[in-house]
Design an enzyme around this catalytic site. Structure first.
Site, PDB file in Angstrom:
ATOM      1  N   CYS A 142       0.820  -1.219   0.000  1.00  0.00           N
ATOM      2  CA  CYS A 142       0.000   0.000   0.000  1.00  0.00           C
ATOM      3  C   CYS A 142       0.852   1.266   0.000  1.00  0.00           C
ATOM      4  O   CYS A 142       0.344   2.352  -0.290  1.00  0.00           O
ATOM      5  CB  CYS A 142      -0.917   0.013   1.218  1.00  0.00           C
ATOM      6  SG  CYS A 142      -2.090  -1.359   1.290  1.00  0.00           S
ATOM      7  N   CYS A 153      -3.605  -8.586   2.780  1.00  0.00           N
ATOM      8  CA  CYS A 153      -4.290  -9.783   2.300  1.00  0.00           C
ATOM      9  C   CYS A 153      -4.588  -9.660   0.804  1.00  0.00           C
ATOM     10  O   CYS A 153      -5.355  -8.778   0.396  1.00  0.00           O
ATOM     11  CB  CYS A 153      -5.592  -9.996   3.069  1.00  0.00           C
ATOM     12  SG  CYS A 153      -6.505 -11.462   2.543  1.00  0.00           S
TER      13      CYS A 153
END
Length: 335
Positions: A142, A153
């Site tokens: 991210c 995930c």
């Protein structure tokens, strides 16, 4: 530059592939169960209605929690944890590591941070230019620091952290129940198709395959959900299970363990009516987490609590009087 942008776009698109696979499997399972099993195979109307009602309740809860796990954005640290421009210049222009550590310690003195790096320094993210709050980690996928990061995930294409960990747990629980319910209700008709008692060719394929897929996902989810239940009972994240958080008095894998009930409340909140719904109810704001009394009593940063309150930082819960007595006793002994 254009090639780099194109690669990043392809990478972002490819990251949605696991989510797409899950979505297609779920849509097929809905068609196979509702149409091929309930509407075609079942002959008893009472059984058909009962199967459909329970199935749709579980289906809605499963899809709702999956949606929330995917589209609830991870929360980043607040502005007070970011370094000011002046502090950034002072830190970057300083070449001596010990002086850099001292600068970070001065900045962190007014922040409620208790955890440290492995060598006892302040946890600092040089990519985000901020002091990391307790249990906060930088996600390389991210490219941001995530409060109470658990893991990234790929099956939800999202970082699991403070903002969506409850949703992720409920997603695992309802996915487990969804698979268990399908397997339990399909099994009888699986046997009938297998032994030749029922002969509908098209429905036979869907029913047989539906049982195999449900059992396969059930076994996988059972281990994953069981592991996360164990983590919640110990108030640990996946990262903390692999590497214990370090406090000023050293590593402590149980540093945030408050007992089973309070550990549950940390994730699900105090309102039990919201525990089974994907509605935000976790305690706190992700910047500060209560610790065991021993860790708090031995942490000299507690001496700065009044300074934090004067500076407008009201996110830390009040420390009871007995804890102050323990702290005072330890300070007297040190003198």
């Amino acid at each position: 530059m254009a090639l780099s942008r194109g690669l990043r776009c392809c990478q972002r698109a490819f990251a949605w592939l696991p989510v797409l696979i899950i979505a297609l499997v779920v849509l097929w399972s809905y068609y196979a169960y509702v149409c091929e099993l309930c509407l075609v195979t079942l002959s008893n109307p009472v059984e058909k209605v009962a199967y459909l009602i329970i199935f749709h309740i579980l289906f809605v809860l499963f899809v709702w929690t999956y949606w929330k796990s995917i589209f609830t954005l991870p929360v980043q640290p607040g502005k007070k944890y970011h370094m000011s421009y002046a502090d950034q210049e002072r830190y970057e222009n300083e070449e001596r590591p010990e002086v850099q550590r001292q600068i970070l310690a001065e900045i962190a003195r007014k922040l409620p941070v208790y955890t440290r790096t492995g060598n006892g320094g302040i946890r600092f993210c040089d990519r985000c230019q901020l002091i990391k709050p307790d249990r906060c980690h930088h996600c390389s996928v991210c490219a941001i620091c995530v409060l109470k990061m658990d893991h990234h995930c790929p099956w939800v294409n999202n970082c699991i952290g403070f903002s969506n960990y409850k949703f992720f747990l409920l997603f695992l629980a309802y996915a487990l129940l969804y698979c268990l319910y399908i397997a339990a209700t399909v099994f009888k008709y699986f046997i009938k198709y297998w032994t030749g008692e029922l002969t509908n060719g098209r429905s036979k394929f869907h029913v047989l395959f539906l049982l195999f897929v449900a059992v396969m996902f059930f076994v996988s989810l059972m281990f994953l959900f069981g592991y996360h239940c164990w983590l919640v009972s110990r108030n640990r994240s996946t990262l903390e299970a692999f590497s214990a958080p370090v406090f000023q008095n050293g590593p402590d894998k149980n540093g945030f363990n408050l007992g089973f009930v309070k550990n549950l409340q940390q994730v699900f909140g105090e309102e039990k009516k919201l525990w089974l719904l994907p509605i935000a109810s976790s305690q706190g704001d992700g910047h500060f987490f209560p610790m065991r009394a021993l860790c708090e009593a031995q942490n000299p940063l507690l001496a700065n609590e009044e300074q934090w309150e004067d500076d407008g930082i009201d996110e830390e819960p009040h420390v009871n009087s007995s804890l102050f007595l323990v702290t005072f006793y330890l300070e007297v002994n040190e003198l």
